[in-house]
Design a protein around this motif. Structure first.
Motif, PDB file in Angstrom:
ATOM      1  N   GLY A   1       0.801  -1.204   0.000  1.00  0.00           N
ATOM      2  CA  GLY A   1       0.000   0.000   0.000  1.00  0.00           C
ATOM      3  C   GLY A   1       0.837   1.258   0.000  1.00  0.00           C
ATOM      4  N   ASN A   2       0.215   2.372   0.362  1.00  0.00           N
ATOM      5  CA  ASN A   2       0.920   3.650   0.432  1.00  0.00           C
ATOM      6  C   ASN A   2       1.841   3.670   1.643  1.00  0.00           C
ATOM      7  OD1 ASN A   2      -0.360   4.894  -1.818  1.00  0.00           O
ATOM      8  ND2 ASN A   2      -2.158   5.316  -0.551  1.00  0.00           N
ATOM      9  N   LEU A   3       3.097   4.042   1.449  1.00  0.00           N
ATOM     10  CA  LEU A   3       4.050   4.124   2.545  1.00  0.00           C
ATOM     11  C   LEU A   3       3.803   5.381   3.362  1.00  0.00           C
ATOM     12  CD1 LEU A   3       7.391   3.075   0.781  1.00  0.00           C
ATOM     13  CD2 LEU A   3       5.869   1.658   2.175  1.00  0.00           C
ATOM     14  N   LEU A   4       3.952   5.277   4.667  1.00  0.00           N
ATOM     15  CA  LEU A   4       3.804   6.402   5.577  1.00  0.00           C
ATOM     16  C   LEU A   4       5.156   6.641   6.244  1.00  0.00           C
ATOM     17  CD1 LEU A   4       0.386   5.410   7.193  1.00  0.00           C
ATOM     18  CD2 LEU A   4       0.771   6.949   5.265  1.00  0.00           C
ATOM     19  N   VAL A   5       5.889   7.644   5.792  1.00  0.00           N
ATOM     20  CA  VAL A   5       7.180   7.957   6.389  1.00  0.00           C
ATOM     21  C   VAL A   5       6.986   8.351   7.849  1.00  0.00           C
ATOM     22  CG1 VAL A   5       9.211   9.443   6.245  1.00  0.00           C
ATOM     23  CG2 VAL A   5       8.086   8.663   4.149  1.00  0.00           C
ATOM     24  N   SER A   6       5.924   9.069   8.132  1.00  0.00           N
ATOM     25  CA  SER A   6       5.522   9.452   9.481  1.00  0.00           C
ATOM     26  C   SER A   6       4.070   9.873   9.413  1.00  0.00           C
ATOM     27  CB  SER A   6       6.408  10.588  10.023  1.00  0.00           C
ATOM     28  OG  SER A   6       5.912  11.076  11.259  1.00  0.00           O
ATOM     29  N   ASN A   7       3.391   9.869  10.549  1.00  0.00           N
ATOM     30  CA  ASN A   7       2.005  10.334  10.590  1.00  0.00           C
ATOM     31  C   ASN A   7       1.833  11.444  11.613  1.00  0.00           C
ATOM     32  OD1 ASN A   7      -0.258   9.807   9.034  1.00  0.00           O
ATOM     33  ND2 ASN A   7      -1.272   8.642  10.637  1.00  0.00           N
ATOM     34  N   SER A   8       2.952  12.086  11.989  1.00  0.00           N
ATOM     35  CA  SER A   8       2.943  13.156  12.976  1.00  0.00           C
ATOM     36  C   SER A   8       2.651  14.493  12.311  1.00  0.00           C
ATOM     37  CB  SER A   8       4.295  13.219  13.695  1.00  0.00           C
ATOM     38  OG  SER A   8       4.496  14.459  14.316  1.00  0.00           O
ATOM     39  N   ALA A   9       1.833  15.327  12.953  1.00  0.00           N
ATOM     40  CA  ALA A   9       1.530  16.650  12.408  1.00  0.00           C
ATOM     41  C   ALA A   9       2.779  17.518  12.344  1.00  0.00           C
ATOM     42  CB  ALA A   9       0.453  17.323  13.255  1.00  0.00           C
ATOM     43  N   ARG A  10       3.672  17.400  13.334  1.00  0.00           N
ATOM     44  CA  ARG A  10       4.910  18.191  13.298  1.00  0.00           C
ATOM     45  C   ARG A  10       5.786  17.788  12.119  1.00  0.00           C
ATOM     46  NH1 ARG A  10       7.627  20.409  18.776  1.00  0.00           N
ATOM     47  NH2 ARG A  10       5.729  21.151  19.796  1.00  0.00           N
ATOM     48  N   ASP A  11       5.957  16.494  11.916  1.00  0.00           N
ATOM     49  CA  ASP A  11       6.770  16.033  10.790  1.00  0.00           C
ATOM     50  C   ASP A  11       6.116  16.433   9.467  1.00  0.00           C
ATOM     51  OD1 ASP A  11       8.560  14.909  12.576  1.00  0.00           O
ATOM     52  OD2 ASP A  11       7.640  12.919  12.482  1.00  0.00           O
ATOM     53  N   ALA A  12       4.791  16.371   9.407  1.00  0.00           N
ATOM     54  CA  ALA A  12       4.089  16.756   8.178  1.00  0.00           C
ATOM     55  C   ALA A  12       4.299  18.222   7.859  1.00  0.00           C
ATOM     56  CB  ALA A  12       2.602  16.449   8.298  1.00  0.00           C
ATOM     57  N   GLY A  13       4.355  19.065   8.868  1.00  0.00           N
ATOM     58  CA  GLY A  13       4.506  20.496   8.641  1.00  0.00           C
ATOM     59  C   GLY A  13       5.784  20.869   7.936  1.00  0.00           C
ATOM     60  N   THR A  14       6.837  20.073   8.090  1.00  0.00           N
ATOM     61  CA  THR A  14       8.120  20.336   7.426  1.00  0.00           C
ATOM     62  C   THR A  14       8.335  19.422   6.216  1.00  0.00           C
ATOM     63  OG1 THR A  14       9.276  18.815   8.933  1.00  0.00           O
ATOM     64  CG2 THR A  14       9.181  21.145   9.553  1.00  0.00           C
ATOM     65  N   GLY A  15       7.257  18.855   5.674  1.00  0.00           N
ATOM     66  CA  GLY A  15       7.409  17.960   4.530  1.00  0.00           C
ATOM     67  C   GLY A  15       8.012  16.635   4.907  1.00  0.00           C
ATOM     68  N   PHE A  16       7.834  16.209   6.166  1.00  0.00           N
ATOM     69  CA  PHE A  16       8.431  14.981   6.697  1.00  0.00           C
ATOM     70  C   PHE A  16       9.945  15.023   6.581  1.00  0.00           C
ATOM     71  CE2 PHE A  16       4.110  13.805   5.317  1.00  0.00           C
ATOM     72  CZ  PHE A  16       3.581  13.448   6.551  1.00  0.00           C
ATOM     73  N   SER A  17      10.515  16.213   6.819  1.00  0.00           N
ATOM     74  CA  SER A  17      11.963  16.392   6.894  1.00  0.00           C
ATOM     75  C   SER A  17      12.364  16.465   8.359  1.00  0.00           C
ATOM     76  CB  SER A  17      12.398  17.681   6.188  1.00  0.00           C
ATOM     77  OG  SER A  17      11.945  17.708   4.850  1.00  0.00           O
ATOM     78  N   GLY A  18      13.612  16.112   8.656  1.00  0.00           N
ATOM     79  CA  GLY A  18      14.108  16.245  10.015  1.00  0.00           C
ATOM     80  C   GLY A  18      14.916  15.067  10.504  1.00  0.00           C
ATOM     81  N   LEU A  19      15.550  14.325   9.600  1.00  0.00           N
ATOM     82  CA  LEU A  19      16.376  13.188  10.003  1.00  0.00           C
ATOM     83  C   LEU A  19      17.566  13.616  10.867  1.00  0.00           C
ATOM     84  CD1 LEU A  19      16.430  11.127   6.685  1.00  0.00           C
ATOM     85  CD2 LEU A  19      15.490  10.376   8.860  1.00  0.00           C
ATOM     86  N   ALA A  20      18.006  14.857  10.722  1.00  0.00           N
ATOM     87  CA  ALA A  20      19.149  15.339  11.500  1.00  0.00           C
ATOM     88  C   ALA A  20      18.741  16.350  12.559  1.00  0.00           C
ATOM     89  CB  ALA A  20      20.190  15.954  10.562  1.00  0.00           C
ATOM     90  N   TYR A  21      17.462  16.467  12.847  1.00  0.00           N
ATOM     91  CA  TYR A  21      16.950  17.503  13.742  1.00  0.00           C
ATOM     92  C   TYR A  21      16.435  16.855  15.019  1.00  0.00           C
ATOM     93  CZ  TYR A  21      14.198  21.621  15.193  1.00  0.00           C
ATOM     94  OH  TYR A  21      13.672  22.694  15.863  1.00  0.00           O
ATOM     95  N   ALA A  22      17.014  17.210  16.154  1.00  0.00           N
ATOM     96  CA  ALA A  22      16.594  16.706  17.458  1.00  0.00           C
ATOM     97  C   ALA A  22      15.855  17.808  18.206  1.00  0.00           C
ATOM     98  CB  ALA A  22      17.797  16.239  18.263  1.00  0.00           C
ATOM     99  N   GLN A  23      14.704  17.469  18.808  1.00  0.00           N
ATOM    100  CA  GLN A  23      13.895  18.443  19.537  1.00  0.00           C
ATOM    101  C   GLN A  23      13.597  17.930  20.941  1.00  0.00           C
ATOM    102  OE1 GLN A  23      10.536  19.985  16.983  1.00  0.00           O
ATOM    103  NE2 GLN A  23      11.240  18.370  15.616  1.00  0.00           N
ATOM    104  N   HIS A  24      13.558  18.842  21.905  1.00  0.00           N
ATOM    105  CA  HIS A  24      13.292  18.449  23.284  1.00  0.00           C
ATOM    106  C   HIS A  24      11.809  18.176  23.519  1.00  0.00           C
ATOM    107  CE1 HIS A  24      12.294  22.773  23.457  1.00  0.00           C
ATOM    108  NE2 HIS A  24      11.473  22.430  24.429  1.00  0.00           N
ATOM    109  N   ASP A  25      10.929  18.673  22.629  1.00  0.00           N
ATOM    110  CA  ASP A  25       9.492  18.603  22.877  1.00  0.00           C
ATOM    111  C   ASP A  25       8.737  17.821  21.811  1.00  0.00           C
ATOM    112  OD1 ASP A  25       9.966  20.394  20.864  1.00  0.00           O
ATOM    113  OD2 ASP A  25       8.706  22.005  21.671  1.00  0.00           O
TER     114      ASP A  25
END
Length: 412
Positions: free
Chosen positions: A30-54
């Motif tokens: 089926g369709n792959l889901l790289v992530s289903n988080s609203a935060r990850d979606a907001g950046t185009g599911f980018s952020g493999l090198a980005y660490a956040q405390h929250d």
């Protein structure tokens, strides 16, 4: 008997004629889901090198090393497909539970955080109708529908290595309960019997993944305004799922067992590479690349002619006020945006199905380190050429993100 054989061949053939639903999810897992988080979606599911405390990101487990409070997140997603061929169009929508995640920081000094959760890995959901007027069979209607997809339950950890490297890994359990239906209904004036074929699949298997985030490399470049320049990488090992399948068909004689057997489903590895940096404290920029060679996907040792290698390129940014954690309400609001290009794993009639999308997102504070996150997506996938389908995709992701202080060591 002759009519039964002819109808079975029609039901089992692979054609693409649609009046509703995302027919592409019919193939593979089926369709792959790289992530289903609203935060990850907001950046185009980018952020493999980005660490956040929250934020408990699903993109790279190494990013969990900055989490300093016990966190819990859950949410839903809404997706609409405006689907068109050369002559007609229709609209299809679905609502999905995005799963839940919980994180327990054990040591802030060493970046030790344990995370567990249940999330979707892929999605199957389509309903397709095709009306046919054949000189031999007369008027009849084909209907194809499917529902299901892979889910992933996992336990993972992060750890901060010497020289500011961060490492993370997960142990995953995959499961799937999918159902595919194909039916043909004939005009009442014909001698052919209506027939329905149902195939149910149950899958389960184990997987592993790990991630790495580099130290801050901005000091090497010594550029004014540039900070927190980091590289990230993730690797998900290939996995073999055990699949139990049961098929049945229904005709004028009632339901009869059609097929019952087990087989292996081989899902290829996934590699991700990313870069992230801060500019002028308030802005974070991210660039990611993800590859999963679905040309190596196999079911019962057989490759699919409808699958090819999956590639995804994405860029994103986040605006977060430097004092947002302790600032005013409006200073705590976080803004996001992103773009992506995806060579999906689907290919038909020698034509690959590609997708381009734009994203936007915002986080609204709900008290200290708590937020409601919203992500929006508009994408274009496929083409009407070669008798294929073009999809305009509208999606909204909503995630509730809670943080609290647990396991505080008392002072002596």
């Amino acid at each position: 008997m002759k009519n039964k054989i002819l109808i079975s061949l029609l039901l089992l053939s692979s054609i693409i004629l649609a009046s509703g639903g995302s027919i592409y999810s019919r193939y593979g897992i089926g369709n792959l889901l790289v992530s289903n988080s609203a935060r990850d979606a907001g950046t185009g599911f980018s952020g493999l090198a980005y660490a956040q405390h929250d934020h408990i990101s699903l993109l790279n487990p190494a990013g969990w090393h900055k989490i300093d409070m016990t966190r819990f997140s859950t949410g839903v997603s809404f997706t609409g497909y405006d689907i068109a061929d050369m002559t007609q169009s229709t609209f299809y929508s679905e609502t999905d539970f995005s799963g839940f995640l919980i994180a327990f920081p054990i040591s802030n000094d060493y970046g030790i955080t344990f995370v567990g959760g249940l999330t979707p890995y892929s999605n199957i959901n389509y309903d397709v109708l095709s009306d046919v007027d054949d000189p031999i069979l007369g008027k009849h209607t084909f209907e194809y529908s499917g529902d299901g997809g892979l889910s992933k339950a996992f336990l993972g950890f992060s750890y901060k290595l010497p020289f500011d490297f961060a490492l993370g890994g997960t142990f995953d359990y995959y499961s799937d309960k999918s159902e595919y239906k194909s039916s043909v209904k004939f005009d009442q004036n014909t001698d052919f019997a209506n027939t329905e074929y149902v195939l149910g699949l149950k899958s389960r298997g184990l997987g592993f993944s790990f991630g790495l985030i580099s130290p801050d490399l901005s000091q090497v470049l010594n550029i004014d305004g540039l900070s927190q320049l980091r590289l990230g990488a993730t690797y998900q090992f290939g996995m073999t799922l055990k699949v139990d399948s049961v098929g049945a068909y229904n005709n004028s004689n009632g339901y009869e067992d059609y097929l019952s057997k087990g087989f292996d489903r081989e899902i290829p590895h996934r590699l991700g590479l990313g870069l992230a940096f801060n500019w002028s404290e308030n802005y974070t920029f991210m660039v990611d690349f993800v590859n999963q060679p679905f040309s190596q996907f196999k079911e019962n040792k057989i490759k699919s002619e409808y699958l090819r290698d999956f590639y995804r390129y994405s860029i994103g940014f986040e605006y977060r006020h430097a004092s947002s954690r302790y600032g005013s309400t409006w200073q705590q609001v976080i803004w996001r945006g992103g773009l992506s290009y995806e060579q999906t794993q689907f290919i038909f009639n020698g034509k690959g199905i590609d997708e381009m999308a734009a994203y936007a997102g915002v986080s609204f504070p709900m008290g200290f380190d708590n937020s409601i996150d919203i992500g929006l997506k508009y994408g274009i996938r496929g083409t009407t050429d070669f008798n294929l389908l073009k999809e305009n995709i509208f999606a909204a992701f909503i995630t509730i993100n809670f943080g609290d202080l647990w396991f505080i060591r008392p002072e002596r």
